[in-house]
Each structure stands twice: as structure tokens, then as C-alpha cells.
Design a protein around this motif. Structure first.
Motif, PDB file in Angstrom:
ATOM      1  N   SER A   1     -40.569  89.788 104.094  1.00 47.56           N
ATOM      2  CA  SER A   1     -41.283  90.025 102.829  1.00 47.56           C
ATOM      3  C   SER A   1     -42.543  89.161 102.738  1.00 47.56           C
ATOM      4  O   SER A   1     -43.565  89.591 102.187  1.00 47.56           O
ATOM      5  CB  SER A   1     -40.365  89.744 101.636  1.00 47.56           C
ATOM      6  OG  SER A   1     -39.827  88.437 101.704  1.00 47.56           O
ATOM      7  N   ALA A   2     -42.502  87.940 103.298  1.00 48.63           N
ATOM      8  CA  ALA A   2     -43.693  87.078 103.278  1.00 48.63           C
ATOM      9  C   ALA A   2     -44.781  87.641 104.187  1.00 48.63           C
ATOM     10  O   ALA A   2     -45.976  87.600 103.855  1.00 48.63           O
ATOM     11  CB  ALA A   2     -43.317  85.663 103.721  1.00 48.63           C
ATOM     12  N   ILE A   3     -44.389  88.195 105.315  1.00 51.73           N
ATOM     13  CA  ILE A   3     -45.364  88.787 106.245  1.00 51.73           C
ATOM     14  C   ILE A   3     -46.025  90.003 105.607  1.00 51.73           C
ATOM     15  O   ILE A   3     -47.254  90.181 105.686  1.00 51.73           O
ATOM     16  CB  ILE A   3     -44.658  89.174 107.569  1.00 51.73           C
ATOM     17  CG1 ILE A   3     -44.117  87.924 108.263  1.00 51.73           C
ATOM     18  CG2 ILE A   3     -45.609  89.929 108.485  1.00 51.73           C
ATOM     19  CD1 ILE A   3     -43.295  88.220 109.504  1.00 51.73           C
ATOM     20  N   ILE A   4     -45.228  90.852 104.965  1.00 50.83           N
ATOM     21  CA  ILE A   4     -45.776  92.049 104.316  1.00 50.83           C
ATOM     22  C   ILE A   4     -46.760  91.650 103.225  1.00 50.83           C
ATOM     23  O   ILE A   4     -47.876  92.192 103.129  1.00 50.83           O
ATOM     24  CB  ILE A   4     -44.654  92.919 103.729  1.00 50.83           C
ATOM     25  CG1 ILE A   4     -43.694  93.393 104.826  1.00 50.83           C
ATOM     26  CG2 ILE A   4     -45.238  94.114 102.986  1.00 50.83           C
ATOM     27  CD1 ILE A   4     -44.306  94.287 105.858  1.00 50.83           C
TER      28      ILE A   4
ATOM     29  N   LEU B   1     -40.389  79.139 106.509  1.00 56.56           N
ATOM     30  CA  LEU B   1     -41.770  78.754 106.210  1.00 56.56           C
ATOM     31  C   LEU B   1     -42.434  79.790 105.312  1.00 56.56           C
ATOM     32  O   LEU B   1     -42.461  80.980 105.626  1.00 56.56           O
ATOM     33  CB  LEU B   1     -42.561  78.613 107.509  1.00 56.56           C
ATOM     34  CG  LEU B   1     -41.984  77.660 108.570  1.00 56.56           C
ATOM     35  CD1 LEU B   1     -42.883  77.641 109.803  1.00 56.56           C
ATOM     36  CD2 LEU B   1     -41.807  76.261 108.002  1.00 56.56           C
ATOM     37  N   SER B   2     -42.992  79.336 104.206  1.00 56.31           N
ATOM     38  CA  SER B   2     -43.754  80.211 103.320  1.00 56.31           C
ATOM     39  C   SER B   2     -45.202  80.263 103.799  1.00 56.31           C
ATOM     40  O   SER B   2     -45.655  79.384 104.544  1.00 56.31           O
ATOM     41  CB  SER B   2     -43.701  79.689 101.885  1.00 56.31           C
ATOM     42  OG  SER B   2     -44.303  78.409 101.798  1.00 56.31           O
TER      43      SER B   2
ATOM     44  N   GLU C   1     -52.341  78.678 114.041  1.00 55.04           N
ATOM     45  CA  GLU C   1     -51.699  79.319 115.190  1.00 55.04           C
ATOM     46  C   GLU C   1     -50.554  80.227 114.730  1.00 55.04           C
ATOM     47  O   GLU C   1     -50.370  81.333 115.241  1.00 55.04           O
ATOM     48  CB  GLU C   1     -51.194  78.244 116.158  1.00 55.04           C
ATOM     49  CG  GLU C   1     -50.881  78.801 117.539  1.00 55.04           C
ATOM     50  CD  GLU C   1     -50.594  77.701 118.551  1.00 55.04           C
ATOM     51  OE1 GLU C   1     -50.385  78.034 119.734  1.00 55.04           O
ATOM     52  OE2 GLU C   1     -50.574  76.512 118.159  1.00 55.04           O
ATOM     53  N   GLN C   2     -49.779  79.748 113.769  1.00 54.23           N
ATOM     54  CA  GLN C   2     -48.686  80.556 113.235  1.00 54.23           C
ATOM     55  C   GLN C   2     -49.225  81.796 112.530  1.00 54.23           C
ATOM     56  O   GLN C   2     -48.675  82.902 112.677  1.00 54.23           O
ATOM     57  CB  GLN C   2     -47.848  79.713 112.269  1.00 54.23           C
ATOM     58  CG  GLN C   2     -47.071  78.601 112.945  1.00 54.23           C
ATOM     59  CD  GLN C   2     -46.523  77.590 111.954  1.00 54.23           C
ATOM     60  OE1 GLN C   2     -46.896  77.594 110.778  1.00 54.23           O
ATOM     61  NE2 GLN C   2     -45.639  76.717 112.429  1.00 54.23           N
ATOM     62  N   TYR C   3     -50.308  81.625 111.790  1.00 55.80           N
ATOM     63  CA  TYR C   3     -50.922  82.743 111.074  1.00 55.80           C
ATOM     64  C   TYR C   3     -51.351  83.828 112.065  1.00 55.80           C
ATOM     65  O   TYR C   3     -51.096  85.024 111.853  1.00 55.80           O
ATOM     66  CB  TYR C   3     -52.114  82.247 110.264  1.00 55.80           C
ATOM     67  CG  TYR C   3     -52.772  83.303 109.403  1.00 55.80           C
ATOM     68  CD1 TYR C   3     -52.365  83.501 108.087  1.00 55.80           C
ATOM     69  CD2 TYR C   3     -53.800  84.101 109.904  1.00 55.80           C
ATOM     70  CE1 TYR C   3     -52.959  84.472 107.289  1.00 55.80           C
ATOM     71  CE2 TYR C   3     -54.398  85.072 109.130  1.00 55.80           C
ATOM     72  CZ  TYR C   3     -53.974  85.256 107.819  1.00 55.80           C
ATOM     73  OH  TYR C   3     -54.560  86.228 107.042  1.00 55.80           O
TER      74      TYR C   3
END
Length: 711
Positions: A237-240, A144-145, A152-154
């Protein structure tokens, strides 16, 4: 001898040898220095990685296993840049660059490497994004991008960032007091483009984030917030990128860009004059992560301004830049198959077979009566472990000697050696500290063995000990009896499940005497021993191979039946290639099974048109080295620790051992025949230097057939 031997032969060699008026003198006068007769080593290695990558497109392979081939290709490329590209640059910088076998200058090789490597990486990410990720999504395995995260995921991911990521990373601002940091080799980094003043009033523009290897590169969302069935993953990398602003309160971040640096990782250790090799290696290892940069990988969205900044700071050129459409290190996603419990998307498991009589009677009782040849991983590595374990616990065993190149961190064999030493047996371990990328673990291993009272020897200065052998000395009644294990692979139980290798367990007096003499050479001093059965490098291996090829050549010239089949990982030695060319000219049918690098060019009219080169890429790494020579009907078969490369033949301690048992020999010959048959899926090297996949209808995978036959 001719007719009876011909009938018993199981190798597919033409019965009628090519009639010729050539003589050995004519062949020896041939000039084979034409660069067009040879292929470049580095480009051949890239071609191997291309073949590995093509496995990811094979729809007959389970989906998660296809992903593994993407990861293997990524890992192979890392080592290619760390060692081969770095080595070429060293040669160029020192002014030692000389044309290779195929006449290419070092500058030209680097140019072609750059061109081919960029194409390979582009294809790698195309397959990953366009072929495999959609297939995974069909199987409810999603990545998931940020644009697809719900509220909720955020929230969950923001909490994950705060609790699991923030405590272990240290942002480094770049200013006059914080120059560009020394970036760790192959680690994930981020360059942040900042605006605004910090708490000290500094107007900062850039900061660097280093991601420790302890942080997983893919994070699975809890099932209750996944949003869809199956598995839902997010790249680190997406979280960062999404939450990096939290690390710089009050600052504005206009960009967060992932990048990764690959450095020269070959150790340049001059052994002569070193009193303590282990200590010297420890010091050298500390600098491995900070060698000269050789490659920069960045996300494809990274602006040119940032790219140029990184290139300048890392002393690299635009040719060294690799823009990628996805995570900059696909190899770190290798945990994915283990995170997904979907057996139908993986290879079917199997239980490697242990010979029935060994299960009933034990290793030593069986080996005292007959040789045992095992083909791993189809046949279990357990008898090799039991060989050392039973020797350690047997009160009649007086001494154990073993070479250790790679063993793994949790090794039952090492524990058995320690047990043997602590029980009063004489235990000698020849530990090769310089096994590339295993140096640190081998230093630790050597210390562990020494503390247990094992006599640890580091081999011979200037020569890596690459031979795989164990010798057990046992008192039986009033006599001393010796038993030996010789292998084509390492004493690593994990690798024995993934690599194909042969193991020979024997009590043959001449072979055991030879193994004893090789150990004497490694641990003591003296002249070269005369061996009865073994060929060993750096002394007799090359010469004996040359003699064996020449005998086949002479047989063909005399109108007799002849044939050569060689299975190795790499073939680069010019003298052996020339000998094979002469054999081909004489009419010898030569079949080469070369998994990786091959500098020989087959199919050259009048030179190598009797030579066939195939490469087999499959479920298991084809690691075994086997040499077959028709030998006027005797059909000599050898297995070895050595590839046909200069380093193995001249600069390493290697062993090549004969398969003397008729049943074992016929087993190997049948397997070689199977590998070279048209019904096996393989890649064929053509005269133009290109590999073409065997598209024969109803062809089968080698591992499927051998699993049926042997396990």
C-alpha cells in the motif's frame, strides 16, 4: 459397581452428590425460557475473537507467533462479517427476524455487534502498532514508511513498481462511461482523487485501482540496500501511494486512499430440484465475490468526502465503516513469519509420535489386535494416511469407502484412493461439495476422483456430510474383515499439524458394522438403520446425548455420584442447554470446555451454579469434540465430529463414536482432567457473560504439557 468404579475414576467429581428432594418431574416442569439464562451467539463469537487477539499480548509466546494471532483474528473477523453479519441482514430484510435465545432482536444484535466489532478492530491495530511493531524493530525486523526511504531504496522500489506491479494492475477511471466497478470481496483497492484532463480531454475526479491477490502485500528490500541489519519490509500500500501518479501521466493526484470491501459470501443454493449439484455450485461460486456489501475498511487518513463517496457507492451506512491505522487487511501479512528465518521467534518444532508397534508392524496388524487412539497433532497423522495407503496397495483389500469434507490441494489420502481404484478395488468417496469456502476445491477433487474411476457421491440433499470416517474391507483367509477410521477432524494433513483432534483406528465388529450402515445410508436409500455403537445425526445423536445427560441427572437426584465433561467448539442448542441446566439443579457437576461460541450462561444461582465453562486458546486450535459421562461408574467417553449446535444435530450427517479400549479411555479422561484443572491457562466464563483469564500462579499452557506427555 459403585465403590470399585469410584476408586478407578480419574475425573475430579465430588464423591458426595448433592442431596435433594427434587424429582425428574419437578425438573421437567421447570421453565427455562428466561432470556437472561442465555448468551447471544454472534456476541459470543466476537468474544472468542477477542480472546484470540489477547494471545498477541502474551509475552511468553514467541514474537512472530504473537503476530500470527493478529492475522488469525483478522481472518476470523472476515468470515464473521461474510457469514454471520450477512445472515442477520438477510433475516432483517426478509422480515424473518426473531429474537434469539437471549431475547435480543436482530436490530439490537446488529447494533451491539457494530459496537463490539469496532472496539475489537481498534484494539487489534493498537496491539499491532504499539505492541508488536516496536518489538519487531527491537529484533531488527522493520517496516519502512516512505518518509524513511533513502535515495537507493526509493529507486529500487520505483523500479519494483514499474516491473512487478504496473503490468498486472488496471486503473479504472470513473466517469459516465465507466460507472463505479463491482469490487471484489476482501481485495485491496485504492481510490485516487485526480485533477486535470486526460488524453481524451476528460476532466476526471476519481479512479480505482484493484490489487490482484498475486501481488504480495509486504515486500522485503534486498539486504544490500536495507539500510539496517536484519529484515526490512515495505507495505504494498505504501508503494502504490507513492508511485500511483506514474499510472496517470499529466494528471495531478491529490490523494491515494486504500480501502477494502467485505461482502456477503454465504451461498444460498436451493438443492431440491437440482440435477447437477456441482454445476449449480460452480455457477453460484461465480457470484460469491460480488454479494451485498457488509463492511468497508479504509485507512484512517481517508477524508470524509472520499469515505462518504465510497459508502454511497457501496450502499453502506457510517456504522459499517471501519477506519484502521495500518494495512486494511492484516491477514494478508501472514506470510511474515515464513519470510523471517528466526527460529527463536517461533514455536519450537517437534516431531509427532507414531506408536511404536505401528512403526514396527504396520497399521493393519496392530489394529486387528487392538484399537488405536491418536491425539493429533501431538501424535502423528501419518498412521491415518498409512491406513489408506496400505489398503490401496494390499491385494487382499477389496473395498475402501471414505467421507471427504476438507482434504487440501495436495492430499496423499486422495492419491491413495486413486491408486486403489486404478488397481481394481471398489472405492467410494462421499465428497461434501458444500464445505464452506472449500466448495471450489471439492468440486475439483470430485472430478479428479471420478476420472480415476472412483464412485463419487455427494451425500444427501439438505444435509451436509460432516462425518469423518473410512471403512476398509479386507479378505483374510476365507473371511471378510472390516477396519474403520473415525475422527473428530478432517482428512487434511496440514490441519492435523495445527488442530487438536482424535483419530480412532479399530476393527471392532460392531463399530465397523455401524460405519458400513452409515455409508449405506449415504450412498443408497432406505429406512433408518439401527446402530449398535455409533450415535449419528440427524437421527440418534441428539436423543442419545439427552438420555446420557438425563441419566446423570437421575443419579444425582438419587444421591449417587455423577458428572459430565463436554469439550466442543460451540454450544448453542437450546434443548441441550436446558438439559444441562436441569442436571446442574439436580447437583451434577458439569464442566464444559467450549473453545468458541457458548450460549449457556454458567453461575446463575439455582440454575447453573454447578456448571463451569472454560475456553482454551493456545498454540493449536482446540478442535476435538469429546463427551464424558460418569454413567454410574462406567465412565462413558465418546469422540465426535459434531459440535452441540442445531446445524450439527439436525441438518448434518455426523458420527459420535465410543472409546471402548480401557487404556484409550483413561488417556482421554486424564487429558480432560488436565484441561479442566486450575494449572492450565484458560479463560473462564462468568455469570455476567464475560470471560476472565485464569491468573493462577504457575499455571501452564495446555500444549506445553501435552507435548511433553504425548510427543
Amino acid at each position: 459397581m459403585g465403590s470399585a468404579a469410584d476408586k478407578s475414576s480419574t475425573v475430579n467429581i465430588d464423591d458426595k452428590a448433592q442431596q435433594t428432594v427434587l424429582s425428574m418431574d419437578d425438573l421437567n416442569k421447570m421453565s427455562l425460557n428466561n432470556p437472561e439464562y442465555y448468551l447471544n451467539r454472534e456476541l459470543s463469537l466476537l468474544a472468542f475473537n477477542w480472546r484470540v487477539l489477547q494471545q498477541a499480548l502474551d509475552q511468553s509466546i514467541p514474537l512472530l507467533e504473537r503476530m500470527r494471532f493478529i492475522f488469525i483474528c483478522s481472518n476470523n473477523l472476515d468470515e464473521f462479517f461474510e457469514v454471520r453479519v450477512a445472515g442477520l441482514r438477510h433475516s432483517l430484510a426478509r422480515g424473518e427476524a426473531r429474537p434469539g435465545l437471549n431475547g435480543l432482536s436482530t436490530e439490537e444484535v446488529l447494533r451491539q455487534v457494530n459496537e463490539q466489532a469496532h472496539k475489537l478492530v481498534e484494539e487489534q491495530y493498537r496491539i499491532f502498532n504499539q505492541e508488536l511493531l516496536p518489538k519487531l524493530a527491537e529484533e531488527n525486523i522493520h517496516f519502512l514508511s516512505p518518509k524513511h526511504w533513502d535515495d537507493e531504496q526509493y529507486k529500487w522500489l520505483k523500479k519494483y513498481f514499474k516491473q512487478q506491479v504496473t503490468p498486472v494492475i488496471s486503473p479504472i477511471s470513473l466517469d459516465l462511461t465507466h460507472p463505479f466497478p463491482r469490487l471484489v470481496n476482501k481485495s485491496l483497492h485504492f481510490l485516487l482523487h485526480l485533477h486535470g484532463n486526460d488524453a481524451f480531454g476528460r476532466d476526471l475526479e476519481f479512479a480505482v485501482l484493484h490489487m490482484p491477490r498475486s501481488l504480495p502485500r509486504i515486500i522485503e528490500l534486498p539486504e544490500k540496500i536495507g539500510g539496517s541489519e536484519g529484515h526490512n519490509f515495505v507495505y504494498l500500500s505504501a508503494i502504490i501511494s507513492e508511485f500511483a501518479e506514474d499510472l496517470f501521466p499529466g494528471m495531478e493526484i491529490s490523494g491515494c486512499y486504500q480501502f477494502r470491501l467485505t461482502r456477503d459470501s454465504d451461498l444460498l443454493l436451493e438443492e431440491k430440484g437440482i440435477e447437477d449439484l456441482a454445476s449449480a455450485l460452480k455457477r453460484e461460486l461465480q457470484s460469491r465475490n460480488f454479494g451485498a456489501a457488509v463492511r468497508l475498511e479504509v485507512g484512517e487518513s481517508c477524508p470524509n468526502k472520499i469515505v462518504n463517496f465510497l459508502l454511497q457507492k457501496c450502499n453502506l451506512t457510517p456504522d459499517d465503516l471501519y477506519r484502521v491505522n495500518g494495512p486494511v487487511n492484516l491477514n494478508r501479512l501472514i506470510s511474515l513469519p515464513d519470510l523471517v528465518e528466526r527460529p527463536e521467534l517461533k514455536f519450537t518444532g517437534f516431531t509427532p509420535k507414531v506408536p511404536d508397534d505401528i512403526q514396527r508392524r504396520g497399521v493393519f496388524d496392530v489394529v486387528s489386535e487392538r484399537d488405536v487412539l491418536l491425539h493429533h497433532p501431538y501424535q502423528s497423522f501419518q498412521p491415518v494416511i498409512d491406513f489408506v495407503r496400505q489398503a490401496a496397495s494390499d491385494p487382499e483389500v477389496l473395498a475402501i469407502k471414505q467421507t471427504l469434507y476438507r482434504t487440501g490441494s495436495q492430499s496423499a489420502i486422495v492419491e491413495a484412493l486413486i491408486e486403489a481404484s486404478q488397481s481394481g478395488k471398489e472405492v467410494t468417496a462421499v465428497v461434501e461439495l458444500r464445505a464452506r469456502f472449500d466448495e471450489a476445491s471439492n468440486i475439483e477433487l470430485a472430478q479428479k476422483l471420478q476420472e480415476a474411476g472412483v464412485l463419487v457421491v455427494y451425500g444427501v440433499v439438505g444435509y451436509k456430510t460432516h462425518a469423518k470416517m473410512t471403512l476398509v474391507v479386507k479378505r483374510e483367509k476365507k473371511h471378510l474383515t472390516r477396519f474403520a477410521h473415525l475422527g473428530t477432524g478432517n482428512y487434511h494433513a496440514g490441519n492435523a499439524r495445527l488442530y487438536t483432534d482424535y483419530s480412532l483406528l479399530t476393527s471392532d465388529p460392531e463399530i465397523c458394522e455401524d460405519v458400513h450402515k452409515v455409508f449405506q445410508q449415504l450412498t443408497g436409500m432406505g429406512k433408518v438403520y439401527q446402530l449398535h455403537r455409533l450415535w449419528h445425526a440427524p437421527f440418534t445423536l441428539h436423543d442419545n446425548i439427552m438420555k446420557a445427560i438425563q441419566l446423570e441427572t437421575e443419579s444425582a437426584l438419587a444421591g449417587k455420584k455423577s458428572g459430565i465433561i463436554i469439550k466442543v467448539n460451540s454450544l448453542t442448542d437450546q434443548s441441550l442447554i436446558e438439559a444441562l441446566y436441569k442436571a446442574s439443579v439436580a447437583g451434577v457437576k458439569v464442566k464444559l470446555i467450549v473453545r468458541g461460541v457458548c450460549c449457556l450462561r454458567p453461575g446463575i444461582e439455582g440454575i447453573s451454579d454447578n456448571i463451569e465453562v472454560i475456553s482454551i486458546i493456545g498454540r493449536f486450535l482446540e478442535h476435538s469434540r469429546v463427551y464424558y459421562f460418569y454413567a454410574d461408574g462406567n465412565e462413558n467417553v465418546y469422540a465426535a465430529s459434531a459440535d452441540w449446535m442445531e446445524r450439527n444435530l439436525y441438518y448434518r450427517v455426523e458420527t459420535c463414536f465410543p472409546i471402548l479400549s480401557e487404556s484409550a479411555k483413561q488417556q482421554v479422561i486424564k487429558e480432560l482432567k488436565l484441561m479442566t484443572s486450575e494449572r492450565i491457562q484458560s479463560w473462564h466464563l462468568h455469570a455476567d457473560g464475560q470471560y476472565h483469564f485464569n491468573q493462577v500462579k504457575n499455571s501452564r499452557k495446555l500444549h506445553d504439557l501435552l507435548l511433553t506427555k504425548l510427543s
